[in-house]
Scaffold this motif. Sequence first.
Motif, PDB file in Angstrom:
ATOM      1  N   LEU A  43     -31.520   3.312   5.669  1.00 28.92           N
ATOM      2  CA  LEU A  43     -30.772   3.739   4.489  1.00 28.92           C
ATOM      3  C   LEU A  43     -29.891   4.943   4.818  1.00 28.92           C
ATOM      4  CD1 LEU A  43     -30.267   3.492   1.423  1.00 28.92           C
ATOM      5  CD2 LEU A  43     -32.196   5.045   1.106  1.00 28.92           C
ATOM      6  N   LEU A  44     -30.422   5.872   5.585  1.00 29.78           N
ATOM      7  CA  LEU A  44     -29.658   7.054   5.975  1.00 29.78           C
ATOM      8  C   LEU A  44     -28.440   6.681   6.816  1.00 29.78           C
ATOM      9  CD1 LEU A  44     -29.552  10.166   5.983  1.00 29.78           C
ATOM     10  CD2 LEU A  44     -30.847  10.078   8.106  1.00 29.78           C
ATOM     11  N   LEU A  45     -28.601   5.754   7.744  1.00 28.95           N
ATOM     12  CA  LEU A  45     -27.470   5.312   8.556  1.00 28.95           C
ATOM     13  C   LEU A  45     -26.398   4.640   7.701  1.00 28.95           C
ATOM     14  CD1 LEU A  45     -29.235   3.903  11.734  1.00 28.95           C
ATOM     15  CD2 LEU A  45     -27.853   5.971  11.556  1.00 28.95           C
ATOM     16  N   ARG A  46     -26.816   3.842   6.740  1.00 26.64           N
ATOM     17  CA  ARG A  46     -25.855   3.184   5.854  1.00 26.64           C
ATOM     18  C   ARG A  46     -25.095   4.206   5.019  1.00 26.64           C
ATOM     19  NH1 ARG A  46     -28.416  -0.420   1.645  1.00 26.64           N
ATOM     20  NH2 ARG A  46     -27.803   1.166   0.181  1.00 26.64           N
ATOM     21  N   LEU A  47     -25.806   5.201   4.497  1.00 24.25           N
ATOM     22  CA  LEU A  47     -25.153   6.228   3.692  1.00 24.25           C
ATOM     23  C   LEU A  47     -24.215   7.093   4.532  1.00 24.25           C
ATOM     24  CD1 LEU A  47     -28.078   7.336   1.368  1.00 24.25           C
ATOM     25  CD2 LEU A  47     -26.068   5.993   0.762  1.00 24.25           C
ATOM     26  N   GLU A  48     -24.597   7.376   5.779  1.00 22.45           N
ATOM     27  CA  GLU A  48     -23.707   8.139   6.659  1.00 22.45           C
ATOM     28  C   GLU A  48     -22.439   7.358   6.960  1.00 22.45           C
ATOM     29  OE1 GLU A  48     -25.939   9.284  10.100  1.00 22.45           O
ATOM     30  OE2 GLU A  48     -26.863  10.980   9.074  1.00 22.45           O
ATOM     31  N   GLY A  49     -22.545   6.060   7.118  1.00 24.72           N
ATOM     32  CA  GLY A  49     -21.363   5.222   7.326  1.00 24.72           C
ATOM     33  C   GLY A  49     -20.431   5.275   6.121  1.00 24.72           C
ATOM     34  N   LYS A  50     -21.011   5.185   4.930  1.00 24.10           N
ATOM     35  CA  LYS A  50     -20.195   5.281   3.723  1.00 24.10           C
ATOM     36  C   LYS A  50     -19.529   6.651   3.631  1.00 24.10           C
ATOM     37  CE  LYS A  50     -22.396   2.139   0.455  1.00 24.10           C
ATOM     38  NZ  LYS A  50     -23.122   2.052  -0.824  1.00 24.10           N
ATOM     39  N   LEU A  51     -20.267   7.692   3.985  1.00 21.28           N
ATOM     40  CA  LEU A  51     -19.719   9.047   3.930  1.00 21.28           C
ATOM     41  C   LEU A  51     -18.554   9.218   4.896  1.00 21.28           C
ATOM     42  CD1 LEU A  51     -19.996  11.887   2.746  1.00 21.28           C
ATOM     43  CD2 LEU A  51     -21.559  12.412   4.624  1.00 21.28           C
ATOM     44  N   ARG A  52     -18.692   8.691   6.115  1.00 21.26           N
ATOM     45  CA  ARG A  52     -17.591   8.757   7.079  1.00 21.26           C
ATOM     46  C   ARG A  52     -16.361   8.024   6.554  1.00 21.26           C
ATOM     47  NH1 ARG A  52     -20.653   6.474  10.912  1.00 21.26           N
ATOM     48  NH2 ARG A  52     -22.314   7.894  11.390  1.00 21.26           N
ATOM     49  N   LYS A  53     -16.579   6.851   5.977  1.00 27.53           N
ATOM     50  CA  LYS A  53     -15.470   6.064   5.444  1.00 27.53           C
ATOM     51  C   LYS A  53     -14.776   6.816   4.311  1.00 27.53           C
ATOM     52  CE  LYS A  53     -14.501   1.554   3.371  1.00 27.53           C
ATOM     53  NZ  LYS A  53     -15.105   0.308   2.874  1.00 27.53           N
ATOM     54  N   GLN A  54     -15.538   7.421   3.427  1.00 31.48           N
ATOM     55  CA  GLN A  54     -14.948   8.156   2.313  1.00 31.48           C
ATOM     56  C   GLN A  54     -14.244   9.426   2.783  1.00 31.48           C
ATOM     57  OE1 GLN A  54     -18.200   8.589  -0.433  1.00 31.48           O
ATOM     58  NE2 GLN A  54     -17.831   6.576  -1.354  1.00 31.48           N
ATOM     59  N   ASN A  55     -14.777  10.081   3.812  1.00 30.58           N
ATOM     60  CA  ASN A  55     -14.103  11.266   4.363  1.00 30.58           C
ATOM     61  C   ASN A  55     -12.757  10.891   4.965  1.00 30.58           C
ATOM     62  OD1 ASN A  55     -15.939  13.206   3.612  1.00 30.58           O
ATOM     63  ND2 ASN A  55     -17.110  13.073   5.511  1.00 30.58           N
ATOM     64  N   LYS A  56     -12.699   9.763   5.669  1.00 29.17           N
ATOM     65  CA  LYS A  56     -11.429   9.289   6.210  1.00 29.17           C
ATOM     66  C   LYS A  56     -10.450   8.992   5.078  1.00 29.17           C
ATOM     67  CE  LYS A  56     -13.190   7.245  10.477  1.00 29.17           C
ATOM     68  NZ  LYS A  56     -13.413   5.981  11.213  1.00 29.17           N
ATOM     69  N   GLN A  57     -10.938   8.393   4.014  1.00 32.49           N
ATOM     70  CA  GLN A  57     -10.093   8.072   2.876  1.00 32.49           C
ATOM     71  C   GLN A  57      -9.581   9.359   2.214  1.00 32.49           C
ATOM     72  OE1 GLN A  57     -12.122   5.864  -0.184  1.00 32.49           O
ATOM     73  NE2 GLN A  57     -10.263   4.769  -0.769  1.00 32.49           N
ATOM     74  N   ILE A  58     -10.418  10.364   2.107  1.00 35.05           N
ATOM     75  CA  ILE A  58     -10.006  11.646   1.523  1.00 35.05           C
ATOM     76  C   ILE A  58      -8.927  12.299   2.375  1.00 35.05           C
ATOM     77  CG2 ILE A  58     -10.777  14.027   1.100  1.00 35.05           C
ATOM     78  CD1 ILE A  58     -13.420  12.816   0.090  1.00 35.05           C
TER      79      ILE A  58
END
Length: 106
Positions: free
Chosen positions: A68-83
């Motif tokens: 779950l932590l790895l999945r959430l970190e992936g989402k966080l990286r994707k959202q940071n790139k989008q920001i």
Amino acid sequence: MLKWFKRAILIVVLAFFLFIGLFFAIRNGNVISLDLVLWQAPELSVALYMIIAFGLGVILALLSSGALLLRLEGKLRKQNKQIIKQQAELDNLRKANLSTELAERE
């Protein structure tokens, strides 16, 4: 000083649980054999089976929370790139708007 206090409390809590585990192992020394549907487990004490079950539960919980932590970190990286992309776009729009306002004033 607070760091030392936290370590002391952690040591006391761990010692308490170790004492409870030892007490449980001593009091539940009866030997049993687990008969699962497709497999006959060896004869071990009740406490050992409980400790094995607890250990397997801890391992499964760590693996599932790690996934779950790895999945959430992936989402966080994707959202940071989008920001970052949206911030660059906003900066470009502000520069374009500023340059058009300067051109209109002249």
